[in-house]
Design an enzyme around this catalytic site. Structure first.
Site, PDB file in Angstrom:
ATOM      1  N   HIS A 158     -11.313  -2.510   4.192  1.00  7.41           N
ATOM      2  CA  HIS A 158     -11.160  -2.109   5.593  1.00  7.41           C
ATOM      3  C   HIS A 158     -11.859  -0.782   5.879  1.00  7.41           C
ATOM      4  O   HIS A 158     -11.852  -0.330   7.006  1.00  7.41           O
ATOM      5  CB  HIS A 158      -9.672  -2.013   5.918  1.00  7.41           C
ATOM      6  CG  HIS A 158      -8.988  -0.925   5.139  1.00  7.41           C
ATOM      7  ND1 HIS A 158      -8.861  -0.954   3.759  1.00  7.41           N
ATOM      8  CD2 HIS A 158      -8.451   0.240   5.525  1.00  7.41           C
ATOM      9  CE1 HIS A 158      -8.255   0.141   3.350  1.00  7.41           C
ATOM     10  NE2 HIS A 158      -7.989   0.892   4.402  1.00  7.41           N
ATOM     11  N   ASP A 159     -12.393  -0.152   4.845  1.00  9.13           N
ATOM     12  CA  ASP A 159     -13.061   1.148   5.028  1.00  9.13           C
ATOM     13  C   ASP A 159     -14.579   1.057   4.920  1.00  9.13           C
ATOM     14  O   ASP A 159     -15.269   2.046   5.170  1.00  9.13           O
ATOM     15  CB  ASP A 159     -12.590   2.138   3.949  1.00  9.13           C
ATOM     16  CG  ASP A 159     -11.144   2.570   4.122  1.00  9.13           C
ATOM     17  OD1 ASP A 159     -10.656   2.560   5.265  1.00  9.13           O
ATOM     18  OD2 ASP A 159     -10.505   2.918   3.109  1.00  9.13           O
ATOM     19  N   GLU A 203      -6.546   3.957  -5.647  1.00  7.14           N
ATOM     20  CA  GLU A 203      -7.763   4.226  -4.870  1.00  7.14           C
ATOM     21  C   GLU A 203      -8.285   5.586  -5.301  1.00  7.14           C
ATOM     22  O   GLU A 203      -7.637   6.615  -5.071  1.00  7.14           O
ATOM     23  CB  GLU A 203      -7.488   4.226  -3.360  1.00  7.14           C
ATOM     24  CG  GLU A 203      -8.795   4.309  -2.584  1.00  7.14           C
ATOM     25  CD  GLU A 203      -8.686   4.863  -1.171  1.00  7.14           C
ATOM     26  OE1 GLU A 203      -9.666   4.735  -0.415  1.00  7.14           O
ATOM     27  OE2 GLU A 203      -7.645   5.445  -0.824  1.00  7.14           O
ATOM     28  N   ASP A 206       0.866  -1.179   0.000  1.00  9.01           N
ATOM     29  CA  ASP A 206       0.000   0.000   0.000  1.00  9.01           C
ATOM     30  C   ASP A 206       0.902   1.228   0.000  1.00  9.01           C
ATOM     31  O   ASP A 206       1.614   1.465   0.977  1.00  9.01           O
ATOM     32  CB  ASP A 206      -0.857  -0.043   1.279  1.00  9.01           C
ATOM     33  CG  ASP A 206      -2.217   0.581   1.106  1.00  9.01           C
ATOM     34  OD1 ASP A 206      -2.281   1.650   0.480  1.00  9.01           O
ATOM     35  OD2 ASP A 206      -3.203   0.012   1.607  1.00  9.01           O
ATOM     36  N   ASP A 242      -2.879   4.703  -2.214  1.00  9.77           N
ATOM     37  CA  ASP A 242      -3.851   5.329  -1.332  1.00  9.77           C
ATOM     38  C   ASP A 242      -4.275   6.704  -1.873  1.00  9.77           C
ATOM     39  O   ASP A 242      -3.428   7.498  -2.308  1.00  9.77           O
ATOM     40  CB  ASP A 242      -3.195   5.488   0.051  1.00  9.77           C
ATOM     41  CG  ASP A 242      -4.188   5.906   1.124  1.00  9.77           C
ATOM     42  OD1 ASP A 242      -5.146   5.161   1.356  1.00  9.77           O
ATOM     43  OD2 ASP A 242      -3.995   6.977   1.736  1.00  9.77           O
TER      44      ASP A 242
END
Ligand code: NOJ
Length: 536
Positions: free
Chosen positions: A334-335, A272, A107, A209
């Site tokens: 995870h969000d 993302e 990431d 990210d």
């Protein structure tokens, strides 16, 4: 979308036909006994990931961090947080993953660093610091207060005052995460070195990210107010992020990342990006200046669970893809709230079939293959800063970050110590060992779907055609050459007919999301079926 598959389908890169599995390292497997997952823990579970049948692992951040945003606040981009292990543990994980033909993605967090990062500390030290311009420092507005009206995604102003030098710094997320200035050439060079560092170590790509945040309008003008804002939303929605995100220059940055990644061979960059479809598509770049390989497609995360809506969404997405662009689909992260929590177990099974039979690269989030549902986090155990800063708005992400459940032993086999977040309530039965032993479990449904993707080129690379279907049903076919499949998904709780273009006997049941062995032309309540169709 309806054009016949071309010969080029045979030559797809690994990531086009592969499946990505997101591991949230804090919550996968603890090997050190501190209640938090780590790299050795992940390595011990590689057999599980391999037998699940995925192709690549994406690890959420594992770099040194004070963990204000659980690793998305990095203090050293080229090292491992001691909580997770060290570079030797990372190298061993990478080696053992590769030995199992599993790729590894990291990431990359290029938009911001921790305020504990040496770069920021130096930048903050004085107005004359050589690194002052690596971040955004601005004087207060003429009548005092923050330099502009930008809001942090985590609530409140995006500016934090620093009394030592009398200026504000910008943070699009927590005040512990200062935004880097991507108009500064030294920042670009430093981050390029970070990519090189990990590519040289042998990783297979990055998830990037908040890529669309990385560069801001040069003079930082106020954002327009959002006329549709209501107080039950996070404060970030008070303004439209017109000048703080998605600037034209972002595509130069994405292209530079891409050029570097491609220079290492078949490496993958997943961006993302949370933007409307037309904007999302621009992140694929142009033919001569390609951007990321896969701009994450998050549409399934919040689309109403309705067969017509999803059919339209799939069609619109396919139609919007630029020439040569490869699609991708995401069902959890995870969000985001857990899919089984949103839809319930039966429809989560239908959703699993959708994710793994649509055209494009699927990303599967750890724990969704067990059907972990909504986990209510007691107030005193809430850890997510987004929830703690804006309580009561339902913005908490802890529920999606709870530990994996491996067995029905102490702490579900995740840790010898109480885990950093609680387990889901039904972990004694909803765990890997129990589900592996049950042929009809969610885990075995995922395993079968993933296995079918390997044997059916139509699923991995075939074209997709949405078919006419009855109420509450989504039907589509996937086809490449003679491999011709049909998917029929019942989004409702009533039995429905499947519309067959041929005699029913020319369809063979490959898999159902409920227990059944043969296909009779009907869908049971909440059932999805995958059928092989005989070529005419
Ligand atoms: C997106 C990440 O997925 C999320 O967890 C994080 O809080 C923000 N970016 C900020 O880095």
């Amino acid at each position: 979308m309806n054009s016949p598959p071309s010969t080029e389908d045979k030559a797809r890169p690994w990531w086009a036909t592969g499946v990505i599995y997101q591991v949230y390292p804090r919550s996968f497997q603890d090997s050190s006994g501190d209640g938090v997952g780590d790299l050795d823990g992940i390595r011990e579970r590689l057999d599980y990931i391999q037998t699940l049948g995925v192709d690549a692992i994406w690890l959420s951040p594992i770099f040194p961090s004070p963990m204000a945003d659980f690793g998305y606040d990095v203090t050293e981009f080229c090292d491992i947080d001691p909580m997770f292990g060290d570079l030797a543990a990372f190298d061993q994980l990478l080696r053992e993953a590769h030995a199992r033909r599993l790729r590894l993605l990291l990431d990359l967090v290029p938009n911001h660093s921790s305020i504990e990062h040496p770069w920021f500390k130096e930048s903050r030290a004085s107005r004359d610091s050589a690194r002052r311009d690596w971040y955004f420092w601005r004087d207060p507005a003429p009548c005092g207060g923050p330099p502009n009206n930008w809001m942090s995604d985590m609530g409140g102003s995006a500016w934090e005052y620093d009394a030592a030098t009398g200026q504000y710094y910008l943070h699009s997320f927590l005040k512990e995460q200062a935004d880097l200035n991507w108009r500064n050439e030294e920042v670009r060079a430093a981050m390029t070195d970070v990519l090189r560092f990990w590519f040289d170590r042998g990783i297979d790509g990055f998830r990037i990210d908040v890529l669309w945040h990385c560069i801001k309008a040069a003079d930082l003008p106020d954002n327009p107010p959002n006329p549709a804002f209501s107080s039950d939303q996070g404060e970030k929605f008070m303004v439209l992020q017109q000048h703080s995100t998605n600037q034209p220059e972002i595509h130069e940055i994405a292209h530079a990342f891409r050029t570097l990644a491609d220079s290492y061979g078949e490496r993958l960059l997943v961006g993302e990006i949370c933007l409307p479809l037309d904007q999302l598509m621009t992140y694929y770049g142009q033919p001569d200046t390609p951007g990321v390989h896969l701009p994450f497609n998050f549409q399934l995360l919040d689309a109403p669970w309705d067969a017509r809506v999803i059919a339209q969404l799939v069609q619109n997405y396919e139609a919007a893809l630029p020439d040569g662009a490869w699609p991708n689909w995401v069902l959890g992260s995870h969000d985001a709230p857990r899919i089984a929590g949103r839809l319930g177990e039966a429809q989560a099974r239908v959703a699993a079939m959708l994710l793994l039979t649509l055209r494009g690269t699927p990303t599967l989030y750890q724990g969704d293959e067990l059907g972990i549902g909504r986990v209510a986090i007691p107030t005193d155990r809430i850890r997510d800063p987004q929830d703690l800063r804006q309580p009561g708005l339902g913005l908490g992400r802890d529920g999606a970050r709870t530990p994996m459940a491996w067995n029905n032993q102490i702490n579900a086999g995740f840790s010898d110590t109480e885990p950093w977040l609680p387990l889901h309530d039904d972990w004694p039965s909803r765990n890997v060992r129990a589900q592996a032993a049950d042929p009809h479990s969610m885990l075995n449904l995922y395993r079968q779907l993933l296995a079918l993707r390997r044997v059916h080129p139509a699923l991995a690379a075939g074209h997709l055609r949405i078919l006419p279907s009855g109420e509450e049903v989504l039907q589509y076919e996937r086809r490449i050459g003679d491999d011709w499949l049909m998917v029929a998904l019942n989004f409702g709780a009533r039995a429905r007919d499947v519309r067959c273009e041929q005699d029913m006997r020319s369809y063979r049941l490959l898999l159902s999301t409920v227990e059944r062995r043969t296909f009779d032309g009907k869908l049971r309540p909440n059932e999805g079926v995958l059928l092989a169709r005989r070529a005419r």
